[in-house]
Design an enzyme around this catalytic site. Structure first.
Site: not given
Ligand code: RIB
Length: 316
Positions: A147, A289, A259
């Site tokens: 990202e 989560a 994540d």
């Molecule tokens: O993996 C989840 C995340 O993906 C979100 O918090 C959003 O910001 C995107 O980046």
């Protein structure tokens, strides 16, 4: 159940070259269809970003993590969550431009759909990247997702400087295949990412996905997460595999579960645990989560994960 090792002051730092997003989260009865106008039943603005979520999970797990990020100054409130989790945010720069942000729909089954605007995550300069890498301890870990801009440069330079690189190719793009993936110390992929990476049908079973990954990336340690079907760890050196079943839970919101898994896995690895402990802790954290709303907001603390593991270990 043997006690997992905790990170010590000598543990190799994890540097996370990671996105920080402002998530605009809409609760909807179903994901909006083309041409449809749909009313949402709830709306929240929260911290997110695959990078920030992974940093928070790592820090809440007790790991040592330094976040390398960029955020619009107007959204500096979002840094408090990173700081409160225990992450080092000295290398998060506040810029005058717009932050990375998302529009996220979450439906009644906890499934999501995300539209992402890169913003400040996409404006790292070559000078800033060089400065960050120069300040990193050799032998440390570099963790990254897809990202932020120039991940190819960051990966190549980190490898040259002796950092171990852990990579999560999310979101997946064709350019990922051009990266030096064979030199990674660790690759985290979910079903869709694995299938796109090795060019096989996404509906392939775990055995086929694993075989294709091993063929494409021999020598690389790979963690394959398959949601409710559990997670696999493929040993790059020996070629053997470990399996951790998922814990059956009722999903409220799956955003950020991957994540959470990665952050907890990295913290357990940093502390010197074996792969099966890393998988077990990461799977437990992800199970907690998905039962909560929000990405960063849904990430459990280490105490919550310990309690969950103890309850799960009790004979019924
Ligand atoms: O993996 C989840 C995340 O993906 C979100 O918090 C959003 O910001 C995107 O980046």
């Amino acid at each position: 159940m043997s006690l997992p090792k905790q990170p010590s002051s000598g543990s190799a730092t994890v540097y996370n070259y990671g996105s920080i997003n402002i998530d605009h989260v809409y609760r909807v009865p179903h994901l909006v269809r083309p041409g449809e106008t749909l009313s949402s039943t709830d709306y929240q603005i929260v911290l997110g970003g695959k990078g920030a979520n992974q940093t928070i999970a790592l820090a809440r797990a007790g790991g040592q993590v330094s976040h390398w990020g960029q955020l619009g100054r107007a959204d500096d409130w979002a840094l408090e969550t990173l700081k409160d989790a225990g992450a080092d945010i000295d290398d998060v720069a506040l810029l005058e431009s717009a932050s990375g942000h998302t529009v996220i729909q979450v439906d009644d089954e906890g499934e999501n759909a995300i539209v992402l605007f890169g913003g400040t995550n996409q404006s790292f300069t070559p000078e800033r990247i060089d400065e960050l890498l120069t300040g990193a301890d050799k032998g440390g870990w570099l963790l990254l997702q897809n990202e932020c801009n120039d991940i190819d440069v960051v990966i190549r330079q980190a490898l040259e400087r002796g950092l171990k690189v852990a990579f999560n190719p999310a979101p997946m793009t064709p350019a990922i295949r051009e990266l030096p993936l064979k030199d990674l110390a660790l690759l985290f992929v979910n079903r869709g990412e694995a299938a796109a990476l090795v060019d096989i049908d996404e509906q392939s079973d775990a055995d086929a996905l694993i075989e294709a990954l091993q063929t494409a990336l021999p020598g690389v340690n790979i963690v394959l997460t398959l949601g409710s079907e559990g997670a696999w760890r493929i040993d790059g050196e020996r070629g053997d595999t470990l399996y951790q079943p998922a814990r059956p839970v009722q999903a409220v919101d799956t955003t950020g579960a991957g994540d959470t898994f990665i952050g907890y896995y990295m913290a357990a690895l940093q502390a010197g645990n074996d792969a099966s402990t890393c998988l077990e802790r990461a799977t437990a954290a992800a199970a907690l989560a998905v039962q909560r709303a929000g990405a960063a907001t849904g990430i459990p603390t280490v105490d919550e994960v310990e309690t969950f593991l103890k309850i799960a270990a009790r004979p019924s």
